[in-house]
Design an enzyme around this catalytic site. Structure first.
Site, PDB file in Angstrom:
ATOM      1  N   ASP A 177       0.870  -1.175   0.000  1.00 29.04           N
ATOM      2  CA  ASP A 177       0.000   0.000   0.000  1.00 29.04           C
ATOM      3  C   ASP A 177       0.911   1.230   0.000  1.00 29.04           C
ATOM      4  O   ASP A 177       2.115   1.139   0.238  1.00 29.04           O
ATOM      5  CB  ASP A 177      -0.937  -0.026   1.222  1.00 29.04           C
ATOM      6  CG  ASP A 177      -2.149   0.871   1.020  1.00 29.04           C
ATOM      7  OD1 ASP A 177      -3.150   0.684   1.717  1.00 29.04           O
ATOM      8  OD2 ASP A 177      -2.094   1.762   0.137  1.00 29.04           O
TER       9      ASP A 177
HETATM   10  C1  GLC Z   1      -4.234   4.405  -0.152  1.00 32.52           C
HETATM   11  C2  GLC Z   1      -5.137   3.284   0.295  1.00 32.52           C
HETATM   12  C3  GLC Z   1      -5.304   2.194  -0.736  1.00 32.52           C
HETATM   13  C4  GLC Z   1      -5.224   2.780  -2.124  1.00 32.52           C
HETATM   14  C5  GLC Z   1      -3.804   3.290  -2.306  1.00 32.52           C
HETATM   15  C6  GLC Z   1      -3.621   3.937  -3.682  1.00 32.52           C
HETATM   16  O1  GLC Z   1      -3.453   4.857   0.912  1.00 32.52           O
HETATM   17  O2  GLC Z   1      -4.837   2.666   1.533  1.00 32.52           O
HETATM   18  O3  GLC Z   1      -6.562   1.562  -0.491  1.00 32.52           O
HETATM   19  O4  GLC Z   1      -5.519   1.806  -3.104  1.00 32.52           O
HETATM   20  O5  GLC Z   1      -3.415   4.188  -1.292  1.00 32.52           O
HETATM   21  O6  GLC Z   1      -4.386   5.089  -3.780  1.00 32.52           O
END
Ligand code: GLC
Length: 710
Positions: free
Chosen positions: A263
């Site tokens: 993430d």
């Molecule tokens: C964010 C979220 C995740 C998302 C990613 C890209 O922090 O936790 O769910 O897909 O970053 O935007």
């Protein structure tokens, strides 16, 4: 596509480039060209901030993406196309209800169609991969991200997982208009302590296997091509560095063969979590655990070559990560179709689907003396902060919407009942308001929450309505008119204080582009509400976490079944509205379940199943859609089992007086559970099965799974 052949020709630098994902920003175009030309980019994330859920990300970049892709294919050392990922969570230009609202429809076909429509629209924007479905089980409405998930129940979450993966990827993810799906956030993120986002979680292996893992297991079984590792740590171990979770379980036990992406910043966040001190240490821990792609930290790009050269990371680990990524790129047709061709989209059909799903997701919580449906010839006064609101109806994680497609509830009511609606604006003179109220048959209060107080890093300590909205409900009640509450809250709300002020309550969630029309169709009975709660609504925030599928406490107060919750000194123990609850404008009667035959343990393990049968009958005044829910209770097992757990559901539309036979299959999957070491088991003994319209349904039957030889 011979992945091994491609891999064998790649240098270490080219391999590491495939593990690197960087943000796409239009203004960075020259830098992106250079990085891609050097072979440092395996993926672009079409999101310019870590909080993609809040700011509408820029669009209209297909030409730019195609130009960048041409550099990757024609000028980079490996010639491997990059994969463009984006948070296509619940729609694209046409926005569907947020996933928790969608889950209340229990209509998996509509959910699948919605994901397919979103994929079609996003693919036209150059997206090839979505960071969805979000499959985090949540039992705590204070956690802002509960709205992105599918609620508190593993069975419903598993059904949603299958529907969403099939919707995004289709039967062949290489076809145009399809996206690679990404099951997230693996794992346990929804158990963040106190509902505080990013906080620690304490999850036993027993709970992990039986509560949090099922939806990911379902996504993997449905062929989900990627998984996103989660921010949280579980009992002291960050998921990012957990080989047990990311390799032993995800790959060894679930058989996942796609790739894992971290993430945003989560690899580097191991320093914040206190388990790493250096960037190189973060990179080594994550790659060893099984995180294949680095989302925007660039610590793989920066450190893996040295880690391989100093022997800390074997080349075989790098090769396996690259292999997984190349395999997915091949499966989505990226090598054969690297560029985006704009295709015609039937937006009207997508809007019709959004309307269908939005209205099926509305839950009728209360309808005293058949207050609803309203008559179109009666005068109505519409008040409240959501009466003229549009953006909030779309919910969080809405990046690409077209607000011109969105109506307000006021506009939708006016077009449904022309001349009969007084929609209160702030500047309406009091004397006009009191005249309108005096003449009106009903007051409709459009209440709710902004999209900006739900979603990532937006948790709340109170689930009650705001003081202003509570006062509005109280004042409206005092006027002596029928008061209908339309609650546009995406998260669960605590309604004990305000419930008495309403004659009728619609829990409408954040319903997306067509939310207003859906609400109005239900208000006037053009659609008979059929939604059912995917997450328990508490009486008060103080009860949280509260969920139906809990094991029994050692003592239950006066034995009254409501999950066996003991009563507080200052509040009843039961939910305000339980999981699976939802009323209709008609009434349904369920028969007593009948079990056919009996079953031995070995037969069950060998794939046999018991069949439980009963009927549903529409005993009310109008047609309606019933949701028959089947729950089991394993009365005595080697581990304490939930007092109820959903093991099947089916929707059916019945005419007045119509009766339909229904049956559910009780197989090992429905009756068994995982031991704390991950072994699946079905144990002999007494079970109870209940079938009805919510998790408290009383129509039940006991049956036994016999020991072999008995
Ligand atoms: C964010 C979220 C995740 C998302 C990613 C890209 O922090 O936790 O769910 O897909 O970053 O935007």
């Amino acid at each position: 596509m011979d992945i091994e052949k491609i891999l064998a020709k790649m240098t270490l630098a080219e391999k590491i480039g495939q593990l690197n994902q960087i943000p796409f920003k239009r203004e960075d175009f020259p830098i992106l060209c250079e990085k891609i030309r050097r072979g440092e980019v395996g993926s672009l994330i079409l999101s310019s901030t870590a909080y993609a859920g809040f700011d509408a990300q820029e669009r209209g970049y297909v030409e730019m993406l195609n130009a960048l892709q041409r550099i990757a294919v024609e000028e980079s050392p490996s010639g491997i196309p990059f994969i463009a990922g984006r948070d296509v969570i619940h729609g694209h230009e046409v926005v569907f209800p947020v996933p928790l609202t969608q889950a209340a429809s229990f209509d998996m076909e509509a959910v699948e169609d919605a994901c397919a429509a979103a994929a079609e629209e996003a693919a036209n924007d150059g997206v090839r991969w979505t960071f969805a479905p979000m499959l985090d089980i949540s039992r705590d409405g204070r956690w802002g991200r509960c709205i992105e998930g599918t609620g508190e129940d593993p069975w419903l979450a598993s059904c949603m997982a299958r529907a969403m993966v099939r919707g995004f990827q289709g039967s062949n993810p290489a076809l145009e208009g399809r996206l690679a799906a990404c099951a997230k956030h693996y794992i346990g993120y929804g158990a963040s302590e106190g509902g505080r986002d990013y906080h620690r979680t304490e999850i036993s292996d027993y709970t992990l296997y039986n509560t949090y893992l099922p939806s990911f297991r379902a996504a993997v079984e449905a062929g989900c091509l990627s998984v996103m590792s989660s921010f949280n740590e579980i009992s002291g171990e960050p998921v990012t560095s957990s080989r047990f979770l990311l390799t032993d379980i995800l790959r060894g036990q679930l058989g996942f063969d796609g790739f894992v992406v971290s993430d945003w910043n989560s690899i580097l966040q191991q320093i914040q979590q206190g388990t790493c001190q250096t960037r190189a240490g973060c990179a080594a821990a994550a790659i060893h655990a099984g995180v294949d792609m680095d989302m925007v930290d660039e610590v793989y790009l920066e450190n893996l070559a040295a880690l391989v050269e100093n022997g800390q990371v074997p080349m075989t680990v790098i090769d396996e990560a690259v292999r997984r990524i190349l395999r997915v790129k091949a499966r989505i047709g990226l090598f054969t179709r690297p560029y985006t061709q704009i295709r015609p989209i039937d937006y009207k059909a997508h809007e019709a689907l959004a309307l269908k799903l939005a209205r099926e997701s509305i839950v009728l919580l209360k309808n005293r003396d058949h207050t609803l449906p309203l008559c179109k010839d009666e005068s109505v006064v519409l008040l409240g902060p959501m009466a003229h609101e549009k953006r909030a109806l779309l919910g969080s994680w809405t990046l690409d919407f077209d607000i011109r497609r969105v109506h307000s509830i006021a506009e939708a009511m006016e077009s449904a009942a022309p001349g009969k609606i007084t929609a209160v604006q702030d500047n309406l003179p009091d004397r006009m308001l009191s005249a309108a109220i005096h003449a009106s048959g009903a007051l409709v209060l459009a209440l709710g929450e902004s999209d900006t107080v739900t979603g990532e890093s937006h948790s709340m300590t109170r689930l009650e309505l705001s003081a202003a909205q509570t006062a509005l409900a109280r004042d409206a009640h005092a006027l002596g008119r029928k008061v209908i509450g339309v609650l546009c809250y995406a998260r669960p709300v605590a309604l004990e204080e305000v419930e008495p002020y309403f004659d009728a309550i619609l829990y409408a969630g954040h319903g997306g582009t067509m939310a207003a029309q859906a609400v109005v169709q239900v208000l006037y009975g053009d659609y008979n509400p059929s939604g059912h709660l995917a997450m328990t609504l508490p009486r008060r925030t103080g009860q949280v976490p509260i969920y139906y599928n809990a094991s029994s406490p050692a003592r239950t107060v006066n034995g009254y079944y409501n999950g066996g919750y003991a009563t507080y000194e200052d509040c009843a123990g039961s939910a305000m509205y339980p999981f699976g609850y939802g009323l209709s404008y008609t009434d349904f009667r369920f028969g007593i379940p009948q079990i056919e035959g009996c079953l031995s343990l070995s037969a069950l393990v060998d794939g046999s199943a018991l069949t439980v049968r009963t009927y549903v009958e529409n005993i009310g005044p109008c047609a309606g859609t019933a949701l028959a829910q089947c729950y089991i209770h394993d009365v005595c097992a080697s581990m304490a089992r939930p007092v109820r757990q959903l093991c099947g559901f089916t929707r059916m539309t019945l005419q007045p007086g119509e009766r339909r036979e229904i049956e559910f299959r009780l197989d090992a999957r429905a009756l068994g559970f995982y031991l704390r070491d991950g072994r699946f088991t079905v144990e002999p003994g007494c079970f109870e099965v209940y079938i009805g319209g919510d998790c408290l349904c009383k129509n039940g039957t006991a049956f036994t799974v016999a020991e072999d030889g008995q």
